[in-house]
Design an enzyme around this catalytic site. Structure first.
Site, short mmCIF file in Angstrom:
data_model
loop_
_atom_site.label_atom_id
_atom_site.label_comp_id
_atom_site.label_asym_id
_atom_site.label_seq_id
_atom_site.Cartn_x
_atom_site.Cartn_y
_atom_site.Cartn_z
N HIS A 64 6.16 71.36 43.68
CA HIS A 64 5.86 70.88 42.33
C HIS A 64 7.15 70.48 41.63
O HIS A 64 8.24 70.64 42.17
CB HIS A 64 5.06 71.92 41.54
CG HIS A 64 5.80 73.19 41.21
ND1 HIS A 64 6.19 74.10 42.16
CD2 HIS A 64 6.20 73.70 40.02
CE1 HIS A 64 6.80 75.12 41.57
NE2 HIS A 64 6.83 74.90 40.27
N HIS A 66 8.91 71.32 38.87
CA HIS A 66 9.81 72.10 38.01
C HIS A 66 11.27 72.08 38.51
O HIS A 66 11.53 72.09 39.71
CB HIS A 66 9.31 73.55 37.90
CG HIS A 66 8.10 73.67 37.02
ND1 HIS A 66 7.25 74.74 37.05
CD2 HIS A 66 7.61 72.83 36.06
CE1 HIS A 66 6.29 74.57 36.15
NE2 HIS A 66 6.47 73.41 35.55
N ASP A 68 13.66 74.18 38.70
CA ASP A 68 14.18 75.22 39.61
C ASP A 68 13.62 75.07 41.02
O ASP A 68 13.89 75.91 41.89
CB ASP A 68 13.92 76.63 39.04
CG ASP A 68 12.44 76.95 38.88
OD1 ASP A 68 11.66 76.03 38.55
OD2 ASP A 68 12.06 78.11 39.08
N HIS A 69 12.85 74.00 41.26
CA HIS A 69 12.34 73.71 42.60
C HIS A 69 12.86 72.38 43.14
O HIS A 69 12.80 72.14 44.35
CB HIS A 69 10.80 73.69 42.59
CG HIS A 69 10.22 75.05 42.31
ND1 HIS A 69 9.58 75.79 43.26
CD2 HIS A 69 10.26 75.81 41.18
CE1 HIS A 69 9.23 76.97 42.73
NE2 HIS A 69 9.62 76.99 41.47
N HIS A 122 -0.68 75.98 38.12
CA HIS A 122 0.67 76.18 37.57
C HIS A 122 1.19 74.85 37.04
O HIS A 122 1.65 74.73 35.91
CB HIS A 122 1.57 76.75 38.66
CG HIS A 122 3.00 76.94 38.27
ND1 HIS A 122 3.40 77.89 37.35
CD2 HIS A 122 4.13 76.29 38.66
CE1 HIS A 122 4.72 77.81 37.20
NE2 HIS A 122 5.18 76.86 37.98
N ASP A 144 4.97 78.20 43.24
CA ASP A 144 4.76 79.11 42.10
C ASP A 144 3.27 79.34 41.83
O ASP A 144 2.87 79.55 40.69
CB ASP A 144 5.40 78.53 40.83
CG ASP A 144 6.91 78.67 40.83
OD1 ASP A 144 7.46 79.29 41.76
OD2 ASP A 144 7.54 78.14 39.89
N HIS A 182 9.70 82.96 44.23
CA HIS A 182 10.48 83.82 43.32
C HIS A 182 10.43 85.28 43.76
O HIS A 182 9.43 85.73 44.33
CB HIS A 182 9.94 83.75 41.88
CG HIS A 182 10.25 82.47 41.17
ND1 HIS A 182 11.44 82.26 40.49
CD2 HIS A 182 9.54 81.33 41.04
CE1 HIS A 182 11.44 81.05 39.96
NE2 HIS A 182 10.29 80.45 40.28
ZN LIG Z 1 7.18 76.30 38.59
#
Ligand SMILES: [Zn+2]
Length: 270
Positions: A64, A66, A68-69, A122, A144, A182
């Site tokens: 996805h 985001h 942090d990905h 998410h 996530d 995570h």
């Molecule tokens: Zn995420």
């Protein structure tokens, strides 16, 4: 934190969680000099690993959009000619192949074929990658969406969508390794023990994962079987979970979606 967890597998396929940023894991897989990474939110841990192991990065999978990905994708591509797979309907820094439900990702150098699953909730376009070739134990890169003892927050989806996505993941083989993105396990377990305080399976998991964290070892991957036994979000049909969610909500819950929404709301506020 050292990358202490390497799961042995047939041939020389290795599935490794590379710690990144605060509490992210970038899942990495290597076979005979070739490598795949999933959701590289940061380039440095991947580049260090590739160099240390003398690996060529062939593939990047994104679950996805985001930051942090996907934050490390451009830097990785500046140094490696990897191909990037990502969800069909999300804005990504780079993507060669857009994928959605039932697509397959074929990676000859890794002798691996992955099946794509749409798992919105998410984010609106979140996907998972399920693999079962060349490794005896199946695995899923679920980003996530499903966490060890928890699930992702609903930033772009509804409780009904997220529950359907979790149901889809829950239908994979019970020995599937849950490769989430995570290290949230202990905080999730603390909450899960509020939902099901009398669960022996949960208490046992708490002991085991607390010890792992004391030793700075990742608590992931877990298995789907473990999640089905201990993760409240996969247990919305259990009487104990229903009762706890009902009590917390303070009003009747008439469906599994209601139970799920109540649990998600509860977890958001602990
Ligand atoms: Zn995420």
């Amino acid at each position: 934190m050292k990358n202490a967890f390497t799961r042995p597998a047939p041939s020389d396929v290795r599935l490794i969680p590379l710690p990144a940023l605060n509490d992210n894991y970038i899942w990495a897989l290597a076979r005979q000099g070739h490598a795949l990474v999933v959701d590289p939110g940061q380039a440095a841990p991947v580049l260090d690993w590739l160099e240390r192991e003398s690996l060529q990065l062939d593939a990047i999978l994104l679950t996805h959009h985001h930051g942090d990905h996907v934050g490390g994708v451009r830097e990785l591509l500046a140094q490696h000619s990897a191909r990037v797979w990502g969800p069909a309907h999300e804005t990504l820094p780079a993507c060669d192949v857009r994928v959605s439900q039932d697509d397959t990702v074929v990676l000859p150098t890794l002798e691996l074929t992955l099946q794509v699953m749409d798992i919105p909730g998410h984010t609106a376009g979140h996907v998972a990658y399920f693999g079962k070739n060349e490794v005896k134990q199946p695995f899923v890169f679920c980003g996530d969406t499903l966490f060890a003892a928890g699930c992702g927050r609903l930033f772009e989806g509804t409780p009904a969508q997220m529950l359907a996505s979790l149901d889809k993941l829950a239908s994979l083989p019970p020995d599937t390794l849950v490769c989430c993105a995570h290290e949230y396990t202990l905080s999730n377990l603390r909450w899960a023990l509020q939902v099901e305080p009398d669960s022996p399976a949960l208490r046992q998991r708490w002991e085991q994962d607390s010890l792992r964290r004391k030793q700075h070892v990742p608590t992931v991957p877990s298995t789907l079987e473990t999640e089905l036994a201990t993760n409240p979000f996969l247990r919305t049909d259990q009487a104990t979970v229903l009762q706890a969610a009902h009590q917390h909500a303070g009003h009747p819950l008439n469906s599994r979606v209601d139970v799920f929404a109540s649990l998600r709301n509860w977890k958001n506020n602990v």
